[in-house]
Design a protein around this motif. Sequence first.
Motif, PDB file in Angstrom:
ATOM      1  N   ALA A 183     -20.787 -53.602 -60.017  1.00 20.10           N
ATOM      2  CA  ALA A 183     -21.617 -53.888 -58.850  1.00 20.10           C
ATOM      3  C   ALA A 183     -20.757 -53.600 -57.636  1.00 20.10           C
ATOM      4  O   ALA A 183     -19.710 -54.219 -57.450  1.00 20.10           O
ATOM      5  CB  ALA A 183     -22.066 -55.343 -58.857  1.00 20.10           C
ATOM      6  N   VAL A 184     -21.184 -52.618 -56.844  1.00 16.98           N
ATOM      7  CA  VAL A 184     -20.411 -52.236 -55.662  1.00 16.98           C
ATOM      8  C   VAL A 184     -20.852 -53.100 -54.489  1.00 16.98           C
ATOM      9  O   VAL A 184     -22.042 -53.169 -54.174  1.00 16.98           O
ATOM     10  CB  VAL A 184     -20.605 -50.743 -55.324  1.00 16.98           C
ATOM     11  N   MET A 185     -19.897 -53.799 -53.868  1.00 20.73           N
ATOM     12  CA  MET A 185     -20.228 -54.719 -52.774  1.00 20.73           C
ATOM     13  C   MET A 185     -19.645 -54.251 -51.458  1.00 20.73           C
ATOM     14  O   MET A 185     -18.573 -53.644 -51.409  1.00 20.73           O
ATOM     15  CB  MET A 185     -19.686 -56.118 -53.079  1.00 20.73           C
ATOM     16  N   SER A 186     -20.382 -54.544 -50.391  1.00 22.63           N
ATOM     17  CA  SER A 186     -19.867 -54.295 -49.054  1.00 22.63           C
ATOM     18  C   SER A 186     -20.529 -55.275 -48.110  1.00 22.63           C
ATOM     19  O   SER A 186     -21.732 -55.515 -48.197  1.00 22.63           O
ATOM     20  CB  SER A 186     -20.175 -52.860 -48.644  1.00 22.63           C
ATOM     21  N   GLU A 187     -19.754 -55.854 -47.225  1.00 23.87           N
ATOM     22  CA  GLU A 187     -20.250 -56.788 -46.225  1.00 23.87           C
ATOM     23  C   GLU A 187     -21.214 -57.829 -46.790  1.00 23.87           C
ATOM     24  O   GLU A 187     -22.273 -58.099 -46.226  1.00 23.87           O
ATOM     25  CB  GLU A 187     -20.896 -56.018 -45.069  1.00 23.87           C
ATOM     26  N   GLY A 188     -20.844 -58.374 -47.907  1.00 24.30           N
ATOM     27  CA  GLY A 188     -21.615 -59.478 -48.465  1.00 24.30           C
ATOM     28  C   GLY A 188     -22.840 -59.084 -49.263  1.00 24.30           C
ATOM     29  O   GLY A 188     -23.598 -59.952 -49.689  1.00 24.30           O
ATOM     30  N   LYS A 189     -23.050 -57.784 -49.456  1.00 21.79           N
ATOM     31  CA  LYS A 189     -24.233 -57.351 -50.198  1.00 21.79           C
ATOM     32  C   LYS A 189     -23.848 -56.446 -51.357  1.00 21.79           C
ATOM     33  O   LYS A 189     -22.834 -55.746 -51.298  1.00 21.79           O
ATOM     34  CB  LYS A 189     -25.186 -56.594 -49.268  1.00 21.79           C
ATOM     35  N   ILE A 190     -24.699 -56.455 -52.373  1.00 23.60           N
ATOM     36  CA  ILE A 190     -24.493 -55.539 -53.491  1.00 23.60           C
ATOM     37  C   ILE A 190     -25.258 -54.259 -53.195  1.00 23.60           C
ATOM     38  O   ILE A 190     -26.464 -54.288 -52.931  1.00 23.60           O
ATOM     39  CB  ILE A 190     -24.962 -56.165 -54.807  1.00 23.60           C
ATOM     40  N   LEU A 191     -24.564 -53.119 -53.202  1.00 24.39           N
ATOM     41  CA  LEU A 191     -25.195 -51.857 -52.833  1.00 24.39           C
ATOM     42  C   LEU A 191     -25.714 -51.095 -54.044  1.00 24.39           C
ATOM     43  O   LEU A 191     -26.702 -50.381 -53.964  1.00 24.39           O
ATOM     44  CB  LEU A 191     -24.204 -50.969 -52.087  1.00 24.39           C
ATOM     45  N   GLN A 192     -25.024 -51.218 -55.162  1.00 23.14           N
ATOM     46  CA  GLN A 192     -25.447 -50.471 -56.342  1.00 23.14           C
ATOM     47  C   GLN A 192     -24.877 -51.142 -57.589  1.00 23.14           C
ATOM     48  O   GLN A 192     -23.750 -51.631 -57.581  1.00 23.14           O
ATOM     49  CB  GLN A 192     -24.938 -49.024 -56.263  1.00 23.14           C
ATOM     50  N   VAL A 193     -25.671 -51.165 -58.635  1.00 23.05           N
ATOM     51  CA  VAL A 193     -25.213 -51.701 -59.913  1.00 23.05           C
ATOM     52  C   VAL A 193     -25.439 -50.623 -60.966  1.00 23.05           C
ATOM     53  O   VAL A 193     -26.476 -49.965 -60.960  1.00 23.05           O
ATOM     54  CB  VAL A 193     -26.004 -52.964 -60.320  1.00 23.05           C
ATOM     55  N   GLY A 194     -24.479 -50.431 -61.841  1.00 23.64           N
ATOM     56  CA  GLY A 194     -24.665 -49.431 -62.894  1.00 23.64           C
ATOM     57  C   GLY A 194     -23.433 -49.295 -63.755  1.00 23.64           C
ATOM     58  O   GLY A 194     -22.478 -50.061 -63.613  1.00 23.64           O
ATOM     59  N   VAL A 195     -23.473 -48.321 -64.660  1.00 15.80           N
ATOM     60  CA  VAL A 195     -22.322 -48.005 -65.487  1.00 15.80           C
ATOM     61  C   VAL A 195     -21.275 -47.353 -64.570  1.00 15.80           C
ATOM     62  O   VAL A 195     -21.629 -46.494 -63.766  1.00 15.80           O
ATOM     63  CB  VAL A 195     -22.745 -47.048 -66.625  1.00 15.80           C
ATOM     64  N   PRO A 196     -20.000 -47.775 -64.660  1.00 14.99           N
ATOM     65  CA  PRO A 196     -19.005 -47.289 -63.695  1.00 14.99           C
ATOM     66  C   PRO A 196     -18.987 -45.772 -63.510  1.00 14.99           C
ATOM     67  O   PRO A 196     -19.032 -45.291 -62.379  1.00 14.99           O
ATOM     68  CB  PRO A 196     -17.690 -47.801 -64.276  1.00 14.99           C
ATOM     69  N   GLN A 197     -18.942 -45.021 -64.618  1.00 12.59           N
ATOM     70  CA  GLN A 197     -18.845 -43.564 -64.470  1.00 12.59           C
ATOM     71  C   GLN A 197     -20.027 -43.005 -63.679  1.00 12.59           C
ATOM     72  O   GLN A 197     -19.876 -42.123 -62.841  1.00 12.59           O
ATOM     73  CB  GLN A 197     -18.782 -42.915 -65.851  1.00 12.59           C
ATOM     74  N   GLU A 198     -21.221 -43.556 -63.948  1.00 14.46           N
ATOM     75  CA  GLU A 198     -22.434 -43.103 -63.262  1.00 14.46           C
ATOM     76  C   GLU A 198     -22.362 -43.427 -61.774  1.00 14.46           C
ATOM     77  O   GLU A 198     -22.660 -42.586 -60.928  1.00 14.46           O
ATOM     78  CB  GLU A 198     -23.649 -43.847 -63.838  1.00 14.46           C
ATOM     79  N   VAL A 199     -21.986 -44.669 -61.487  1.00 14.97           N
ATOM     80  CA  VAL A 199     -21.928 -45.102 -60.087  1.00 14.97           C
ATOM     81  C   VAL A 199     -20.905 -44.272 -59.332  1.00 14.97           C
ATOM     82  O   VAL A 199     -21.127 -43.867 -58.197  1.00 14.97           O
ATOM     83  CB  VAL A 199     -21.587 -46.603 -60.000  1.00 14.97           C
ATOM     84  N   PHE A 200     -19.792 -43.969 -59.988  1.00 18.35           N
ATOM     85  CA  PHE A 200     -18.733 -43.216 -59.324  1.00 18.35           C
ATOM     86  C   PHE A 200     -19.172 -41.775 -59.081  1.00 18.35           C
ATOM     87  O   PHE A 200     -18.942 -41.225 -58.015  1.00 18.35           O
ATOM     88  CB  PHE A 200     -17.445 -43.240 -60.168  1.00 18.35           C
ATOM     89  N   SER A 201     -19.796 -41.162 -60.106  1.00 15.17           N
ATOM     90  CA  SER A 201     -20.124 -39.749 -59.921  1.00 15.17           C
ATOM     91  C   SER A 201     -21.471 -39.553 -59.238  1.00 15.17           C
ATOM     92  O   SER A 201     -21.744 -38.486 -58.714  1.00 15.17           O
ATOM     93  CB  SER A 201     -20.059 -39.008 -61.256  1.00 15.17           C
ATOM     94  N   ARG A 202     -22.331 -40.582 -59.271  1.00 18.24           N
ATOM     95  CA  ARG A 202     -23.616 -40.462 -58.568  1.00 18.24           C
ATOM     96  C   ARG A 202     -23.874 -41.683 -57.697  1.00 18.24           C
ATOM     97  O   ARG A 202     -24.766 -42.488 -57.985  1.00 18.24           O
ATOM     98  CB  ARG A 202     -24.756 -40.298 -59.588  1.00 18.24           C
ATOM     99  N   PRO A 203     -23.071 -41.846 -56.650  1.00 20.33           N
ATOM    100  CA  PRO A 203     -23.288 -42.999 -55.769  1.00 20.33           C
ATOM    101  C   PRO A 203     -24.672 -42.960 -55.132  1.00 20.33           C
ATOM    102  O   PRO A 203     -25.167 -41.887 -54.800  1.00 20.33           O
ATOM    103  CB  PRO A 203     -22.184 -42.856 -54.713  1.00 20.33           C
ATOM    104  N   ALA A 204     -25.307 -44.123 -55.031  1.00 20.52           N
ATOM    105  CA  ALA A 204     -26.682 -44.196 -54.536  1.00 20.52           C
ATOM    106  C   ALA A 204     -26.793 -43.745 -53.091  1.00 20.52           C
ATOM    107  O   ALA A 204     -27.806 -43.199 -52.680  1.00 20.52           O
ATOM    108  CB  ALA A 204     -27.209 -45.624 -54.678  1.00 20.52           C
ATOM    109  N   ASN A 205     -25.783 -43.981 -52.306  1.00 24.56           N
ATOM    110  CA  ASN A 205     -25.828 -43.545 -50.913  1.00 24.56           C
ATOM    111  C   ASN A 205     -24.423 -43.334 -50.367  1.00 24.56           C
ATOM    112  O   ASN A 205     -23.426 -43.555 -51.062  1.00 24.56           O
ATOM    113  CB  ASN A 205     -26.595 -44.560 -50.060  1.00 24.56           C
ATOM    114  N   GLU A 206     -24.372 -42.939 -49.115  1.00 23.17           N
ATOM    115  CA  GLU A 206     -23.096 -42.597 -48.482  1.00 23.17           C
ATOM    116  C   GLU A 206     -22.110 -43.778 -48.462  1.00 23.17           C
ATOM    117  O   GLU A 206     -20.926 -43.602 -48.686  1.00 23.17           O
ATOM    118  CB  GLU A 206     -23.391 -42.106 -47.059  1.00 23.17           C
ATOM    119  N   SER A 207     -22.613 -45.006 -48.229  1.00 23.68           N
ATOM    120  CA  SER A 207     -21.700 -46.158 -48.174  1.00 23.68           C
ATOM    121  C   SER A 207     -21.022 -46.383 -49.517  1.00 23.68           C
ATOM    122  O   SER A 207     -19.821 -46.639 -49.586  1.00 23.68           O
ATOM    123  CB  SER A 207     -22.435 -47.447 -47.796  1.00 23.68           C
TER     124      SER A 207
END
Lengths: 364, 224
Positions: free
Chosen positions: A210-234
């Motif tokens: 679960a990728v967090m920034s400023e108190g919020k979770i931005l994306q949840v997923g399998v690490p390799q997927e999240v790393f290679s296909r981030p949901a957005n620029e942040s």
Amino acid sequence: MAATLSLDCRKTFPGRLTVSVQLELPLDPPLVLILFGPSGSGKTTVLRCLAGLEQPEEGTIRFGQDLWVDAARRRVVPPQARHLGYMPQDYALFPTHTVAGNIEYGLSDLPQVERRRRVSEVLALLQLQGLEQSKPRQLSGGQQQRVALARAIARQPQLLLLDEPLSALDAPTRGALCSELRSLLTRLKIPTVVVTHDWTEALTLGDLIAVMSEGKILQVGVPQEVFSRPANESVAQIVGVETVVPGQVSDYANGLATVQVNGIAMKALAVEGIGPSVYVCIRAEDVVLEQAGSGMTSARNHLAGRVVAIYPRGVMVQVKIDCGFPLTAVITRGAVEDLRLAPGASVIAAIKAGSVHLVSRSVV
Amino acid sequence: MNWIAIGVTVKLAALTSLLLLVIGLGIAYWLSFSRWRWKFLVESIVALPLVLPPTVLGFYILVAIGPHSPVGRFYADLVGHSLPFTFEGLLFASILYSLPFAVQPFAAAFDQVDRRLIEASWTLGQSKFKTFFKLILPLSITGVITGVVLSFAHTLGEFGVVLMVGGNIEGETRTVSIDIYDEVQALNYAGAAKTAFFLLVVSYLVLLCVYAMNRKVWAVWPQR
């Protein structure tokens, strides 16, 4: 309904940060969830709410059938009753107790025979035999870390919470202990939440991230997927590594490893103690693009490929290339024009061996 | 030397520090761990005996435990005699008088205990009560001993409160400091000198213990 750990709560730190998260973690089979983000993103607060050391102002935390927090009804299960293994960032070993005393500390409700058995069991599991009578201050950082883990798992908790488990160690120790920790977590089969800001740790340890920034979770997923296909620029910025592909190390020579990715051989700096299965990780800014047929460079890897897509990113341009596996590069606008890059164009991607990071791949 | 007075004094000091160990630990724990915003009100009351003249403190205690107060009447009904000018009355006054000497070192020691260790103990399933005895107390042991020893030493030398609340009854409330005062009043300087020197030596030895223990270079407490 399958058992889950579900978290939906809000906690405000006046003038600083509001942590507001919704999260679900299936408990069966037990998984390792990584809370990932820069410092100050609220990861530790989420972990402390799970441990019962911090109380959310709003929302609920539910562990399987148990309602741990129901802020609306002012219902909170204290940390003592949650049956956790919690390892804080600096370990918090009890200086007045020996290693054995620390491990035994949470077992006071068990009969003595059982207590002894558990202690010797975790001492063996974490290779701490012979240190039973030492005081924490006599131990090295790596040993302290293992004692803290031993203390946390000795009670056979239903949930394991690890706050930056490796950050207090020096870099060489960290790499070795990270793989060790992964195999330990696989064997323990306890649902685990790990806080980290190190992407290699996240890839090695995590089943989910679960990728967090400023108190919020931005994306949840399998690490390799999240790393290679981030949901957005942040998310992409926080993660900071765009290419993550599975590979197999085939050879070690002169401090360099040869790794096969989809039948393509690449050179990378050898990393001690990681198995043949690895993730090959490359940051987009470390990829240099050249026109096909140009001369030699110092880079060890020259991969022929084809441009798939080009996305403008402010001053920079992100170029997606297919060179047997998807590769992302970030170059300037000027470079795109000089190289006459367009979708379908042939290009050579040059990557230094030192920029190809190998991370041990979790075998599930 | 008046051995009877010395006996009364030592008994008073020992009982005072023992009872303060129990009462003081409770108050100090609350002072150190409570997040109540008006906590300082209690802190100031505990520290009051440090600045109040002993005669003032003694006067109020005397009035509070006297036969005209509800507390005094309740005690008289219960036990059959009133509190002033008895050993128990003196003990009660001594506890109040030495309260800060016990509570402040205790609370200071508790303040030093890393809260993360306490949290770790909670997550290991230990109740607050168990955490106190298994973790907090061992970690603050020098502060606790300092508090006990200081309240003992402070009670040894008390004069004003004893005079106001205890009076001067041989074998019951006549303490060493009162005895010295009496000897001087009777112009028996030799007798006063002996007892005074005794009190000086004992007080010095007690403080020696405290400072030796609080000195990290000394191996008095090798466990730390």
